[in-house]
Design a protein around this motif. Structure first.
Motif, short mmCIF file in Angstrom:
data_model
loop_
_atom_site.label_atom_id
_atom_site.label_comp_id
_atom_site.label_asym_id
_atom_site.label_seq_id
_atom_site.Cartn_x
_atom_site.Cartn_y
_atom_site.Cartn_z
N LEU A 88 -0.27 -0.27 11.38
CA LEU A 88 0.79 0.02 12.34
C LEU A 88 0.21 0.16 13.74
CD1 LEU A 88 3.75 0.77 12.95
CD2 LEU A 88 3.14 3.15 12.46
N ARG A 89 -0.86 0.93 13.87
CA ARG A 89 -1.44 1.15 15.20
C ARG A 89 -2.06 -0.13 15.75
NH1 ARG A 89 -4.20 6.37 17.89
NH2 ARG A 89 -4.35 5.39 19.95
N TYR A 90 -2.65 -0.94 14.88
CA TYR A 90 -3.25 -2.19 15.34
C TYR A 90 -2.24 -3.01 16.15
CZ TYR A 90 -5.13 -6.93 15.16
OH TYR A 90 -5.56 -8.19 15.50
N PHE A 91 -1.04 -3.14 15.62
CA PHE A 91 -0.05 -3.97 16.30
C PHE A 91 0.57 -3.27 17.51
CE2 PHE A 91 -0.10 -6.12 12.13
CZ PHE A 91 -0.36 -7.41 12.58
N LEU A 92 0.81 -1.96 17.40
CA LEU A 92 1.38 -1.25 18.54
C LEU A 92 0.42 -1.26 19.73
CD1 LEU A 92 3.09 1.86 16.89
CD2 LEU A 92 4.08 -0.37 17.47
N ASP A 93 -0.87 -1.15 19.46
CA ASP A 93 -1.86 -1.13 20.54
C ASP A 93 -2.07 -2.49 21.18
OD1 ASP A 93 -2.24 1.55 20.13
OD2 ASP A 93 -4.21 1.37 19.17
N ARG A 94 -1.58 -3.56 20.54
CA ARG A 94 -1.86 -4.91 21.04
C ARG A 94 -0.61 -5.67 21.48
NH1 ARG A 94 -5.59 -3.11 17.78
NH2 ARG A 94 -7.79 -3.72 18.03
N GLY A 95 0.44 -4.94 21.77
CA GLY A 95 1.59 -5.57 22.41
C GLY A 95 2.63 -6.17 21.51
N ALA A 96 2.64 -5.80 20.22
CA ALA A 96 3.68 -6.35 19.34
C ALA A 96 5.07 -5.91 19.76
CB ALA A 96 3.41 -5.93 17.89
N VAL A 97 5.17 -4.72 20.34
CA VAL A 97 6.43 -4.22 20.88
C VAL A 97 6.39 -4.40 22.39
CG1 VAL A 97 7.93 -2.21 21.14
CG2 VAL A 97 6.70 -2.58 18.99
N GLY A 98 7.35 -5.14 22.91
CA GLY A 98 7.38 -5.41 24.34
C GLY A 98 7.91 -4.25 25.15
N ARG A 117 -3.34 5.99 3.52
CA ARG A 117 -2.80 6.25 4.86
C ARG A 117 -3.65 5.57 5.93
NH1 ARG A 117 -3.09 11.31 5.28
NH2 ARG A 117 -4.21 11.82 7.21
N ARG A 118 -4.95 5.49 5.72
CA ARG A 118 -5.81 4.79 6.67
C ARG A 118 -5.36 3.33 6.81
NH1 ARG A 118 -7.62 2.34 10.19
NH2 ARG A 118 -9.79 1.75 10.58
N LEU A 119 -5.07 2.69 5.69
CA LEU A 119 -4.64 1.29 5.74
C LEU A 119 -3.27 1.17 6.39
CD1 LEU A 119 -5.78 0.14 2.19
CD2 LEU A 119 -6.87 -0.41 4.37
N LEU A 120 -2.34 2.04 6.00
CA LEU A 120 -0.98 1.99 6.55
C LEU A 120 -0.97 2.23 8.05
CD1 LEU A 120 0.78 3.96 3.70
CD2 LEU A 120 1.56 1.72 4.52
N VAL A 156 0.84 -1.20 0.00
CA VAL A 156 0.00 0.00 0.00
C VAL A 156 0.88 1.25 0.00
CG1 VAL A 156 -1.77 1.28 1.27
CG2 VAL A 156 -1.85 -1.23 1.19
N GLY A 157 1.91 1.25 0.86
CA GLY A 157 2.81 2.39 0.90
C GLY A 157 3.60 2.55 -0.38
N LEU A 158 4.07 1.43 -0.93
CA LEU A 158 4.84 1.49 -2.18
C LEU A 158 3.99 2.08 -3.31
CD1 LEU A 158 7.34 0.76 -3.87
CD2 LEU A 158 6.33 -1.51 -4.19
N GLY A 159 2.75 1.63 -3.42
CA GLY A 159 1.88 2.17 -4.47
C GLY A 159 1.67 3.66 -4.33
N LYS A 202 9.80 -3.03 6.15
CA LYS A 202 9.39 -2.72 4.78
C LYS A 202 8.21 -1.76 4.73
CE LYS A 202 11.20 -6.86 2.57
NZ LYS A 202 10.92 -7.99 1.66
N ALA A 203 7.40 -1.74 5.78
CA ALA A 203 6.28 -0.81 5.80
C ALA A 203 6.74 0.64 5.77
CB ALA A 203 5.41 -1.06 7.04
N PHE A 204 7.97 0.89 6.24
CA PHE A 204 8.48 2.26 6.27
C PHE A 204 8.84 2.78 4.88
CE2 PHE A 204 9.31 0.69 10.59
CZ PHE A 204 8.63 1.66 11.31
#
Length: 613
Positions: A303-313, A296-299, A279-282, A344-346
């Protein structure tokens, strides 16, 4: 992780802006670099090693975080307030002094994929990072260091990749060397071979198979589209594959739920928000059908979905798992540095601050705007999403990740491909627990598994759609197959309803069949018998899924001998449309109270639907 204040005027759905993306990149890099070796050549992140060993894992930590730093610095036109590139320059020097030597800094040598191939994967991240930052890093390295780095990278050109997206790793290495004025016949051969294979793997509708088999998954976005399209963009040339990326995003934009979650389907899911990289590449290259606010909504939603659910300890590191740590999500080739392919999302940061991707107001994702049914005949997939709950479901009738030369063995069963349905809110149960969304033939007490999937077609018309396939049931003990035994399956979707129809052929005496439903907490899904089933109970999966620690599964049971048809209604949720089904001589007729009916005929498969008055 410290983030800027939300901007709900610009980003009403997520609150995230470009500054949030930069802050996340810097935070992930700072946490990872605490585990660097003294010379900075390896980032030996804590955790269990991959199958490639700790030295390869340390290179992986270096290479994959380098991607995040490269996108971050290149997106700021070389501004590097934290000095990330200086650290990676030191690491490049230290890692290539004595490749293969058993010390704290030296990088492993690149070999064929079946010997010790993981460094070939990481060579692509090193090469892409160097290409993105060439004016500020590569051009300032000492000539001897540049020569050593080139020699190490050329190992990717001289060894055999795995027979899939791996061919794009030497392609990417060759692209960097060409951009640095170091092209030759060897680099051209690597690029030509990769593009030749890529052409053969393209199946239409914007979808590539990941190799010669039928693996259609997130590797389309974060590898098969990303490398060739970004290569052309960085070279300043028209992207010959840009039109395919655009077509891919037409359907792939619907792979994200209203909460930002990507579909939990396929391998390497620990890469998490890398799922949004296409999505970002396109948006960066212009090869997208999506408006900037939707992109941007998808991107940012992902990102926020995972940050809000503990992907980063609490240690600031990405864990091996989905929300947080989750072993069944992880493959043998994944180590502590593997989750950083999320870098790669960056790629979205290559869009400068004044780009419409960042200045447009966020718009709803496709899953938030309307109920959607989308059939993808080439990959054999059927998407079903419902606006009210934002859930996306994928019905799999074509992606199996079984290579053409591989035998169909129950030992190779993969919960991330073999199940009939996946979603943005549920994960498959682990291999050591009862299988969710599965149709099994039970012979002598042994349940079959689904391995190689043979598509029979897919279609849609307005608010309903269907997909079909057949498979040969495979057993884990006793004879691996039963002569003549075959299962033909059709999924019909309408609204939240999923009609699961199976025709069994060649069942031996004494065989039974089972159908399980969605893996959820009790009371969050429905599985109702419509035709052929004689029993119903519930089974437990205490290993849980990537979403919940413990689940229960509704299960239907029945007897079968020879040929028989079974139909059931499944719903992820509690609201159902009350369809009824009746078995005819060669198929099934399904009707809803509003007069809509679908007729399924087997041999050959035909599916049609219309309102009846």
């Amino acid at each position: 992780m410290k983030l800027p204040a939300e901007d709900r005027a610009l980003s009403p759905h997520t609150g995230y802006t470009r500054d949030h993306w930069i802050a996340v990149a810097d935070s992930l890099l700072a946490a990872a670099w605490r585990w660097a070796t003294p010379g900075g050549a390896r980032l030996d992140l804590p955790g269990p090693p991959s199958g490639s060993g700790v030295r390869s894992d340390g290179l992986e930590g270096f290479a994959r975080t380098f991607l995040a730093a490269a996108f971050r610095v290149a997106g700021e036109a070389g501004k590097d307030p934290h000095g990330w590139l200086e650290r990676y320059a030191r690491g490049l020097d230290a890692g290539t002094r004595s490749p293969g030597r058993d010390d704290a800094e030296s990088w492993p040598v690149i070999h064929d994929h079946d010997v010790a191939g993981q460094p070939m994967v990481e060579s692509a991240s090193v090469a892409l990072g160097l290409r993105l930052t060439r004016p500020w890093l590569w051009d300032h390295l000492a000539p001897a260091v540049r020569d050593r780095v080139e020699e190490w990278l050329r190992g990717a050109l001289r060894h055999v990749p795995a027979p899939n997206n791996w061919y794009l790793f030497p392609f990417t290495v060759a692209g960097f060397l060409a951009s640095a004025g170091r092209a030759d016949a060897e680099t051209e051969r690597a690029r030509d071979r990769a593009l030749e294979l890529l052409e053969g793997w393209y199946r239409g509708d914007g979808w590539y198979a990941d190799g010669d088999g039928r693996a259609f998954d997130h590797y389309n976005g974060w590898a098969l589209h990303l490398y060739p399209v970004l290569d052309a963009h960085l070279a300043g040339k028209p992207a010959p594959f840009g039109a395919r990326l655009r077509e891919h995003l037409e359907s792939f934009a619907s792979w994200f739920g209203g909460d930002g979650a990507p579909l939990h389907f396929g391998r390497s899911l620990t890469y998490r928000f890398a799922a949004a990289s296409a999505v970002g590449l396109g948006a960066v290259t212009g090869d997208t059908p999506l408006r900037p606010g939707v992109s941007r909504r998808l991107l940012s939603g992902t990102l926020r979905y995972f940050l809000d659910r503990g992907a980063v300890g609490e240690d600031g590191l990405l864990s091996l798992g989905w929300h947080g740590p989750h072993a069944p999500t992880v493959q043998y080739y994944s180590g502590p540095g593997s989750p950083y392919w999320a870098s790669k999302a960056f790629v979205c940061l290559l869009a400068p601050p004044d780009h419409p991707l960042w200045t447009s107001i966020e718009e709803p994702a496709p899953s938030e705007t309307a109920d959607t049914v989308l059939a993808l005949p080439e990959p054999g997939l059927l998407l079903q999403s419902t606006r009210d709950d934002g859930v996306v479901r994928l019905h799999n009738h074509g992606s199996d990740h079984v290579r053409p030369h591989e035998a169909e063995s129950a030992a190779g069963q993969d919960p991330h491909y073999g199940r009939f349905a996946y979603s943005t809110r549920t994960g498959p149960t682990a291999r050591d627990n009862p299988a969710d969304n599965h149709f099994a033939v039970v012979v002598s007490g042994v349940r079959s598994v689904r391995r190689r999937i043979h598509p029979l077609g897919a279609g849609q018309d307005g608010g309903w759609g269907w997909a079909g396939s057949w498979h040969r049931p495979v057993f884990g003990s006793g004879p691996p197959t039963v002569p003549g035994l075959r299962v033909e399956s059709v999924t019909v979707v309408r609204g939240r309803d999923e009609l699961r129809v199976h025709r069994v052929l060649g069942a031996p005496p004494g065989a039974t069949v089972e159908q399980t439903g969605w893996a959820t907490a009790p009371g969050e899904a429905v599985l109702r018998p419509l035709a052929g089933w004689t029993g119903k109970d519930e089974v437990r999966a205490p290993h849980g899924t990537a979403f919940v620690p413990w689940v229960s599964l509704a299960r239907l049971t029945g007897e079968v001998h020879g040929t028989a048809i079974f139909a059931a209604l499944a719903v992820l949720g509690t609201e159902i449309g009350e369809p009824a089904a009746s078995v005819t001589g060669e198929g099934v007729e399904i009707g809803w109270p509003d007069g809509f009916a679908v007729r399924i005929r087997f041999g050959p498969l035909r599916v049609g639907g219309a309102f009846e008055h």
